[in-house]
Write a protein that holds these residues in place. Structure first.
Motif, PDB file in Angstrom:
ATOM      1  N   MET A  56       0.836  -1.187   0.000  1.00 37.49           N
ATOM      2  CA  MET A  56       0.000   0.000   0.000  1.00 37.49           C
ATOM      3  C   MET A  56       0.881   1.251   0.000  1.00 37.49           C
ATOM      4  SD  MET A  56      -2.976  -0.744   2.806  1.00 37.49           S
ATOM      5  CE  MET A  56      -4.340   0.142   2.101  1.00 37.49           C
ATOM      6  N   THR A  57       0.400   2.263  -0.654  1.00 36.86           N
ATOM      7  CA  THR A  57       1.115   3.536  -0.652  1.00 36.86           C
ATOM      8  C   THR A  57       0.720   4.326   0.597  1.00 36.86           C
ATOM      9  OG1 THR A  57      -0.611   4.763  -1.814  1.00 36.86           O
ATOM     10  CG2 THR A  57       1.039   3.607  -3.176  1.00 36.86           C
ATOM     11  N   PHE A  58       1.499   5.354   0.892  1.00 32.91           N
ATOM     12  CA  PHE A  58       1.180   6.216   2.026  1.00 32.91           C
ATOM     13  C   PHE A  58      -0.200   6.836   1.853  1.00 32.91           C
ATOM     14  CE2 PHE A  58       1.012  10.413   3.959  1.00 32.91           C
ATOM     15  CZ  PHE A  58       1.250  10.085   5.292  1.00 32.91           C
ATOM     16  N   ASP A  59      -0.513   7.295   0.654  1.00 35.33           N
ATOM     17  CA  ASP A  59      -1.808   7.928   0.408  1.00 35.33           C
ATOM     18  C   ASP A  59      -2.965   6.957   0.644  1.00 35.33           C
ATOM     19  OD1 ASP A  59      -0.707  10.404  -0.189  1.00 35.33           O
ATOM     20  OD2 ASP A  59      -0.567   9.963  -2.331  1.00 35.33           O
ATOM     21  N   GLU A  60      -2.791   5.701   0.267  1.00 33.89           N
ATOM     22  CA  GLU A  60      -3.835   4.695   0.495  1.00 33.89           C
ATOM     23  C   GLU A  60      -4.026   4.441   1.989  1.00 33.89           C
ATOM     24  OE1 GLU A  60      -3.401   1.982  -3.551  1.00 33.89           O
ATOM     25  OE2 GLU A  60      -2.114   1.557  -1.822  1.00 33.89           O
ATOM     26  N   ILE A  61      -2.931   4.348   2.723  1.00 33.61           N
ATOM     27  CA  ILE A  61      -3.023   4.149   4.168  1.00 33.61           C
ATOM     28  C   ILE A  61      -3.675   5.361   4.821  1.00 33.61           C
ATOM     29  CG2 ILE A  61      -1.657   3.903   6.282  1.00 33.61           C
ATOM     30  CD1 ILE A  61       0.346   2.283   4.555  1.00 33.61           C
ATOM     31  N   HIS A  62      -3.276   6.549   4.406  1.00 39.15           N
ATOM     32  CA  HIS A  62      -3.833   7.795   4.928  1.00 39.15           C
ATOM     33  C   HIS A  62      -5.345   7.840   4.704  1.00 39.15           C
ATOM     34  CE1 HIS A  62      -4.472  12.209   5.113  1.00 39.15           C
ATOM     35  NE2 HIS A  62      -3.477  12.167   5.974  1.00 39.15           N
ATOM     36  N   LYS A  63      -5.778   7.514   3.502  1.00 38.53           N
ATOM     37  CA  LYS A  63      -7.202   7.528   3.163  1.00 38.53           C
ATOM     38  C   LYS A  63      -7.971   6.483   3.974  1.00 38.53           C
ATOM     39  CE  LYS A  63     -10.335   7.411  -0.776  1.00 38.53           C
ATOM     40  NZ  LYS A  63     -10.466   7.295  -2.220  1.00 38.53           N
ATOM     41  N   GLU A  64      -7.386   5.293   4.127  1.00 35.23           N
ATOM     42  CA  GLU A  64      -8.046   4.235   4.892  1.00 35.23           C
ATOM     43  C   GLU A  64      -8.184   4.626   6.365  1.00 35.23           C
ATOM     44  OE1 GLU A  64      -7.159  -0.333   6.191  1.00 35.23           O
ATOM     45  OE2 GLU A  64      -6.716   0.234   4.126  1.00 35.23           O
ATOM     46  N   PHE A  65      -7.142   5.207   6.935  1.00 35.11           N
ATOM     47  CA  PHE A  65      -7.206   5.649   8.323  1.00 35.11           C
ATOM     48  C   PHE A  65      -8.279   6.718   8.495  1.00 35.11           C
ATOM     49  CE2 PHE A  65      -5.877   8.360  11.879  1.00 35.11           C
ATOM     50  CZ  PHE A  65      -5.868   7.413  12.895  1.00 35.11           C
TER      51      PHE A  65
END
Length: 54
Positions: free
Chosen positions: A1-10
């Protein structure tokens, strides 16, 4: 996962549906360290957008 994907999921797991930017965390820290917070008696300030941190 990219940082942006993790950020969005959080963000989807927080009541405000966003992650609090670091600048707003700093603003809260400055407020709490200032005379404006002299009447506050809380032992904790939540600047997580409502996220539950265990």
């Amino acid at each position: 996962m990219t940082f942006d994907e993790i950020h969005k999921e959080f963000a989807t797991d927080t009541p405000l549906r966003r992650v609090t930017p670091l600048a707003q965390i700093a603003d809260a820290a400055v407020l709490l360290a200032s005379d404006l917070a002299a009447g506050m008696t809380a032992t904790m300030a939540n600047a997580t957008g409502g996220a539950q941190i265990d």
